[in-house]
Design a protein around this motif. Structure first.
Motif, PDB file in Angstrom:
ATOM      1  N   MET A 232       0.764  -1.249  -0.073  1.00 27.25           N
ATOM      2  CA  MET A 232      -0.146   0.268  -0.291  1.00 27.25           C
ATOM      3  C   MET A 232       0.826   1.568   0.314  1.00 27.25           C
ATOM      4  SD  MET A 232      -3.340  -0.531  -0.595  1.00 27.25           S
ATOM      5  CE  MET A 232      -4.585   0.942   0.377  1.00 27.25           C
ATOM      6  N   GLN A 233       2.324   0.918   0.470  1.00 21.76           N
ATOM      7  CA  GLN A 233       3.046   2.167   0.238  1.00 21.76           C
ATOM      8  C   GLN A 233       3.539   2.790  -0.269  1.00 21.76           C
ATOM      9  OE1 GLN A 233       5.081   0.679   3.791  1.00 21.76           O
ATOM     10  NE2 GLN A 233       3.568   2.075   5.509  1.00 21.76           N
ATOM     11  N   LEU A 234       3.362   1.496  -1.419  1.00 19.08           N
ATOM     12  CA  LEU A 234       3.952   1.625  -3.079  1.00 19.08           C
ATOM     13  C   LEU A 234       3.302   2.654  -3.020  1.00 19.08           C
ATOM     14  CD1 LEU A 234       5.149  -1.661  -3.828  1.00 19.08           C
ATOM     15  CD2 LEU A 234       6.390  -0.323  -2.742  1.00 19.08           C
ATOM     16  N   ASP A 235       3.788   3.462  -4.634  1.00 20.54           N
ATOM     17  CA  ASP A 235       3.870   4.400  -5.610  1.00 20.54           C
ATOM     18  C   ASP A 235       3.093   3.327  -6.906  1.00 20.54           C
ATOM     19  OD1 ASP A 235       5.350   4.116  -7.859  1.00 20.54           O
ATOM     20  OD2 ASP A 235       6.097   6.171  -7.245  1.00 20.54           O
ATOM     21  N   ASN A 236       1.659   4.028  -7.381  1.00 20.59           N
ATOM     22  CA  ASN A 236       1.116   3.156  -8.465  1.00 20.59           C
ATOM     23  C   ASN A 236       2.543   2.134  -9.560  1.00 20.59           C
ATOM     24  OD1 ASN A 236      -1.545   3.836  -7.642  1.00 20.59           O
ATOM     25  ND2 ASN A 236      -2.392   5.128  -9.341  1.00 20.59           N
ATOM     26  N   THR A 237       3.442   2.801 -10.767  1.00 21.24           N
ATOM     27  CA  THR A 237       4.197   2.200 -10.986  1.00 21.24           C
ATOM     28  C   THR A 237       5.005   1.622 -10.031  1.00 21.24           C
ATOM     29  OG1 THR A 237       4.774   4.606 -11.705  1.00 21.24           O
ATOM     30  CG2 THR A 237       6.474   3.304 -12.268  1.00 21.24           C
ATOM     31  N   GLU A 238       5.498   1.287  -9.266  1.00 19.69           N
ATOM     32  CA  GLU A 238       6.075   0.472  -8.061  1.00 19.69           C
ATOM     33  C   GLU A 238       5.430  -0.462  -7.749  1.00 19.69           C
ATOM     34  OE1 GLU A 238       9.140   3.339  -5.440  1.00 19.69           O
ATOM     35  OE2 GLU A 238       7.217   3.151  -4.882  1.00 19.69           O
ATOM     36  N   PHE A 239       3.926  -0.230  -7.163  1.00 19.48           N
ATOM     37  CA  PHE A 239       3.499  -1.308  -6.492  1.00 19.48           C
ATOM     38  C   PHE A 239       3.227  -2.201  -9.081  1.00 19.48           C
ATOM     39  CE2 PHE A 239      -1.130  -3.407  -7.259  1.00 19.48           C
ATOM     40  CZ  PHE A 239      -1.346  -4.005  -6.049  1.00 19.48           C
ATOM     41  N   LEU A 240       2.809  -1.691  -9.760  1.00 20.20           N
ATOM     42  CA  LEU A 240       2.561  -2.606 -11.403  1.00 20.20           C
ATOM     43  C   LEU A 240       3.939  -2.944 -11.400  1.00 20.20           C
ATOM     44  CD1 LEU A 240      -0.149  -2.481 -13.287  1.00 20.20           C
ATOM     45  CD2 LEU A 240       1.865  -0.884 -14.251  1.00 20.20           C
ATOM     46  N   GLN A 241       5.011  -2.294 -10.998  1.00 21.02           N
ATOM     47  CA  GLN A 241       6.523  -3.590 -11.198  1.00 21.02           C
ATOM     48  C   GLN A 241       6.155  -4.365 -10.737  1.00 21.02           C
ATOM     49  OE1 GLN A 241       9.473  -0.597  -9.978  1.00 21.02           O
ATOM     50  NE2 GLN A 241       9.821  -0.375 -12.375  1.00 21.02           N
ATOM     51  N   GLN A 242       5.682  -4.642  -8.922  1.00 19.87           N
ATOM     52  CA  GLN A 242       5.973  -6.040  -8.073  1.00 19.87           C
ATOM     53  C   GLN A 242       5.040  -6.331  -8.782  1.00 19.87           C
ATOM     54  OE1 GLN A 242       6.697  -6.756  -4.959  1.00 19.87           O
ATOM     55  NE2 GLN A 242       8.579  -4.993  -5.436  1.00 19.87           N
ATOM     56  N   LEU A 243       3.649  -6.012  -9.213  1.00 15.99           N
ATOM     57  CA  LEU A 243       2.456  -7.341  -9.401  1.00 15.99           C
ATOM     58  C   LEU A 243       2.717  -7.744 -10.259  1.00 15.99           C
ATOM     59  CD1 LEU A 243      -0.179  -7.925  -8.504  1.00 15.99           C
ATOM     60  CD2 LEU A 243      -0.899  -6.317 -10.207  1.00 15.99           C
ATOM     61  N   GLN A 244       3.784  -7.217 -11.520  1.00 12.88           N
ATOM     62  CA  GLN A 244       4.113  -7.788 -13.044  1.00 12.88           C
ATOM     63  C   GLN A 244       4.824  -9.066 -12.326  1.00 12.88           C
ATOM     64  OE1 GLN A 244       2.932  -6.526 -16.437  1.00 12.88           O
ATOM     65  NE2 GLN A 244       2.890  -8.491 -16.684  1.00 12.88           N
ATOM     66  N   GLN A 245       5.457  -8.587 -11.801  1.00  8.04           N
ATOM     67  CA  GLN A 245       7.203  -9.301 -11.868  1.00  8.04           C
ATOM     68  C   GLN A 245       6.281 -11.036 -10.649  1.00  8.04           C
ATOM     69  OE1 GLN A 245       9.882  -7.536  -8.824  1.00  8.04           O
ATOM     70  NE2 GLN A 245      10.696  -9.676  -8.491  1.00  8.04           N
ATOM     71  N   GLN A 246       5.364 -10.433  -9.772  1.00  6.63           N
ATOM     72  CA  GLN A 246       4.765 -11.363  -8.855  1.00  6.63           C
ATOM     73  C   GLN A 246       3.753 -12.206  -9.560  1.00  6.63           C
ATOM     74  OE1 GLN A 246       6.003 -11.787  -5.388  1.00  6.63           O
ATOM     75  NE2 GLN A 246       6.970 -10.216  -5.260  1.00  6.63           N
ATOM     76  N   PHE A 247       2.870 -12.059 -10.612  1.00  9.44           N
ATOM     77  CA  PHE A 247       2.303 -12.871 -11.220  1.00  9.44           C
ATOM     78  C   PHE A 247       2.684 -13.373 -12.183  1.00  9.44           C
ATOM     79  CE2 PHE A 247      -1.146 -13.430 -14.074  1.00  9.44           C
ATOM     80  CZ  PHE A 247      -1.948 -14.408 -13.722  1.00  9.44           C
ATOM     81  N   GLY A 248       4.172 -12.547 -12.945  1.00 14.70           N
ATOM     82  CA  GLY A 248       4.668 -12.678 -14.574  1.00 14.70           C
ATOM     83  C   GLY A 248       3.767 -12.943 -15.665  1.00 14.70           C
ATOM     84  N   TYR A 249       3.986 -13.542 -16.525  1.00 12.19           N
ATOM     85  CA  TYR A 249       2.802 -12.613 -17.727  1.00 12.19           C
ATOM     86  C   TYR A 249       1.898 -13.218 -18.101  1.00 12.19           C
ATOM     87  CZ  TYR A 249       6.520  -9.026 -18.297  1.00 12.19           C
ATOM     88  OH  TYR A 249       7.134  -7.381 -17.328  1.00 12.19           O
ATOM     89  N   ARG A 250       1.410 -14.221 -18.357  1.00 13.00           N
ATOM     90  CA  ARG A 250       0.540 -14.879 -18.007  1.00 13.00           C
ATOM     91  C   ARG A 250      -1.311 -14.179 -18.919  1.00 13.00           C
ATOM     92  NH1 ARG A 250       1.959 -19.504 -14.097  1.00 13.00           N
ATOM     93  NH2 ARG A 250       2.622 -20.593 -15.072  1.00 13.00           N
ATOM     94  N   LEU A 251      -0.805 -13.334 -18.390  1.00 11.37           N
ATOM     95  CA  LEU A 251      -2.284 -11.700 -18.785  1.00 11.37           C
ATOM     96  C   LEU A 251      -1.724 -11.217 -19.385  1.00 11.37           C
ATOM     97  CD1 LEU A 251      -4.146 -11.368 -15.582  1.00 11.37           C
ATOM     98  CD2 LEU A 251      -5.331 -11.932 -17.386  1.00 11.37           C
ATOM     99  N   GLY A 252      -0.013 -11.124 -20.043  1.00 10.15           N
ATOM    100  CA  GLY A 252       1.144 -10.108 -20.988  1.00 10.15           C
ATOM    101  C   GLY A 252       1.016  -9.086 -20.415  1.00 10.15           C
ATOM    102  N   ARG A 253       1.216  -7.883 -20.662  1.00  7.86           N
ATOM    103  CA  ARG A 253       1.989  -6.667 -19.822  1.00  7.86           C
ATOM    104  C   ARG A 253       0.856  -5.855 -19.106  1.00  7.86           C
ATOM    105  NH1 ARG A 253       4.214  -1.984 -21.741  1.00  7.86           N
ATOM    106  NH2 ARG A 253       2.482  -2.408 -23.985  1.00  7.86           N
ATOM    107  N   MET A 254       1.174  -5.201 -17.826  1.00  5.40           N
ATOM    108  CA  MET A 254       0.408  -4.969 -17.045  1.00  5.40           C
ATOM    109  C   MET A 254       0.083  -3.767 -17.547  1.00  5.40           C
ATOM    110  SD  MET A 254      -0.212  -7.104 -13.561  1.00  5.40           S
ATOM    111  CE  MET A 254       0.028  -9.065 -14.216  1.00  5.40           C
ATOM    112  N   LEU A 255      -0.928  -2.826 -18.413  1.00  2.00           N
ATOM    113  CA  LEU A 255      -0.361  -1.285 -17.738  1.00  2.00           C
ATOM    114  C   LEU A 255      -1.250  -0.493 -17.121  1.00  2.00           C
ATOM    115  CD1 LEU A 255      -2.434  -0.902 -21.306  1.00  2.00           C
ATOM    116  CD2 LEU A 255      -0.102  -1.179 -21.588  1.00  2.00           C
ATOM    117  N   HIS A 256      -1.603  -0.109 -16.071  1.00  2.97           N
ATOM    118  CA  HIS A 256      -2.181   0.765 -15.164  1.00  2.97           C
ATOM    119  C   HIS A 256      -2.506  -0.581 -14.024  1.00  2.97           C
ATOM    120  CE1 HIS A 256      -1.564   3.921 -17.696  1.00  2.97           C
ATOM    121  NE2 HIS A 256      -2.432   3.464 -18.514  1.00  2.97           N
ATOM    122  N   VAL A 257      -2.849   0.416 -12.933  1.00  2.00           N
ATOM    123  CA  VAL A 257      -3.027  -0.652 -11.769  1.00  2.00           C
ATOM    124  C   VAL A 257      -4.755   1.035 -10.623  1.00  2.00           C
ATOM    125  CG1 VAL A 257      -2.510  -2.138 -10.920  1.00  2.00           C
ATOM    126  CG2 VAL A 257      -1.807   0.414 -10.467  1.00  2.00           C
ATOM    127  N   GLY A 258      -5.979   1.011 -10.782  1.00  2.00           N
ATOM    128  CA  GLY A 258      -6.356   1.641 -10.425  1.00  2.00           C
ATOM    129  C   GLY A 258      -6.624   1.393  -8.929  1.00  2.00           C
TER     130      GLY A 258
END
Ligand SMILES: Cc1cc2nc3c(=O)[nH]c(=O)nc-3n(C[C@H](O)[C@H](O)[C@H](O)COP(=O)(O)OP(=O)(O)OC[C@H]3O[C@@H](n4cnc5c(N)ncnc54)[C@H](O)[C@@H]3O)c2cc1C
Length: 392
Positions: A232-258
């Motif tokens: 929750m303390q990460l900004d949106n860009t940092e959070f998105l990076q973490q999510l992409q890294q931990q989840f992987g690319y099964r859903l392709g590239r993630m663009l934004h988080v709400g």
């Protein structure tokens, strides 16, 4: 003032029950502590049984534009072999369920309720005292204009995990605190999700990605409280990076988080579900870990069973006395959600091997998958009429 049925709690469960019962002959009061359902960030996976209920009580046309079908469920564990897929087509179904934002479910229920003649919505109003004898329950309600006394033949406690009804009845609970929270957000993708729901377990929790309209997914990240605080303390860009890294690319590239929201996770079970004319349903009776996406589904099953039961009663007086509780209980889903959390949160070698073998074996065994899916879809055991597709 006297009502036939009083429902305490106008969340999705109390609201859906009030609307299902509004088709009957009763005078009903729906009492909720809040004025209006403000923003609800939860994104709800409704199983097939719940979707049938919402169709049968005619709420589905309002929800359909916001509902995304789940065609396949894909379960995996980061860093280990073994993937489990449950496919709607393989099971002869159009969809395994639908994902609908909770805010739309709340809105659909309340706009429909406002057009009924026999449901009085009383809010903001809080239950403060409750007494009962064999025939009638008396409730003290704190309203904007002062304290009111209402009586009813039947009282339903649908007032959530911290239920006042439960407390006033002196019913204790059995609690499991997972010391975990769920972070909920919406993630925009560069490509379509193909209606696949993903559940990815990791050493410190799980990430669920559920398909939404317009190449978006509902992200539900459950992990230890401290890890969620860190996320929750990460900004949106940092959070998105973490999510992409931990989840992987099964859903392709993630663009934004709400916007991100968090919910504490616990499992809680009331030691008793009814007392004389009062019955607990939904989170007031049982709060589940959202990992198996079953809390609302189980509660809507209770709504279906209870509606069907009340429709067969010539008088509501003392009618709950004879309500068979095993009717209401879908223990499999409760065990499933608790079992999944326990299984995937322990990092022990024998368990790792067992779950790897289990997941590989499970993926290859269609009869087991069918059985598992029918439970998760709310179609196992006794199926209430409102949970069955109306073909008329
Ligand atoms: C992150 C997350 C994701 C989830 N995803 C899923 C999913 O995909 N599928 C699924 O099936 N389930 C899911 N669930 C579970 C589901 O959201 C709950 O099971 C369900 O919303 C419970 O609804 P309820 O109406 O029983 O309780 P609540 O939503 O808590 O409603 C209780 C109501 O009672 C009112 N109230 C409380 N006290 C009083 C009082 N004294 N007097 C008057 N009113 C009172 C409150 O104002 C509130 O409106 C999820 C849960 C979480 C946290």
């Amino acid at each position: 003032m006297k009502f036939d049925i009083i429902i305490i709690g106008g969340g999705m469960v109390g609201g859906a029950l009030a609307y299902a019962l509004s088709k009957g002959p009763w005078q009903i009061a729906l009492i909720d502590a809040t004025e209006e359902k403000t923003e609800d960030a939860r994104l709800i996976a409704l199983n097939d049984g719940s979707c049938c209920l919402l169709k049968n009580i005619e709420l589905w046309p309002t929800l359909a534009p916001f509902a995304t079908p789940i065609k396949q469920i894909h379960v995996s564990h980061r860093g280990r072999f073994g993937i489990t897929r449950i496919d709607a087509q393989e099971l002869g179904l159009d969809a395994l369920g639908h994902v609908v934002p909770a805010s739309y479910i709340n809105n659909a229920i309340f706009s429909a309720l406002r057009n009924t003649g026999n449901v009085k919505i009383i809010c903001p109003a809080t239950l403060t005292a409750l007494s009962q004898d064999d025939e009638i329950a008396t409730l003290t309600i704190n309203t904007a204009t002062g304290e009111q006394t209402y009586t009813a033949d039947v009282v339903i406690g649908a007032d959530g995990s911290h239920s006042t009804v439960r407390e006033l009845l002196g019913i204790s609970t059995q609690k499991t605190d997972y010391r975990q929270s769920a972070l909920v957000t919406i993630t925009e993708l560069a490509r379509d999700h193909k209606n696949i729901a993903y559940e990815r377990f990791q050493e410190n929790g799980a990430i669920a990605m559920l398909p939404l309209t317009d190449a978006r997914v509902a992200t539900i990240w459950s992990a230890t409280n401290s890890y969620i605080t860190h996320l929750m303390q990460l900004d949106n860009t940092e959070f998105l990076q973490q999510l992409q890294q931990q989840f992987g690319y099964r859903l392709g590239r993630m663009l934004h988080v709400g916007k991100r929201a968090t919910y504490p996770l616990q499992m809680q079970q009331a030691q008793q579900q009814k007392k004389q004319n009062v019955l607990l349903i939904g989170n007031a009776a049982h709060t589940l870990h959202p990992i198996a996406a079953q809390g609302l589904n189980i509660a809507l099953y209770e709504v279906a069973v209870l509606t069907e039961y009340l429709q067969t009663q010539s008088s509501l007086k003392s009618c709950l006395q004879n309500l068979p509780l095993d009717f209401l209980q879908q223990n499999f889903s409760r065990r499933l959600s608790h079992g999944l959390t326990e299984l995937f949160s322990k990092d022990l070698l024998p368990l790792n091997i067992a779950r790897q073998v289990g997941m590989i074996g499970f993926d290859q065994c269609i009869p087991i998958k069918k059985k598992f899916a029918s439970h998760a879809m709310g179609k196992a055991g006794r199926v209430p009429r409102l949970f069955i597709k109306n073909t008329e």
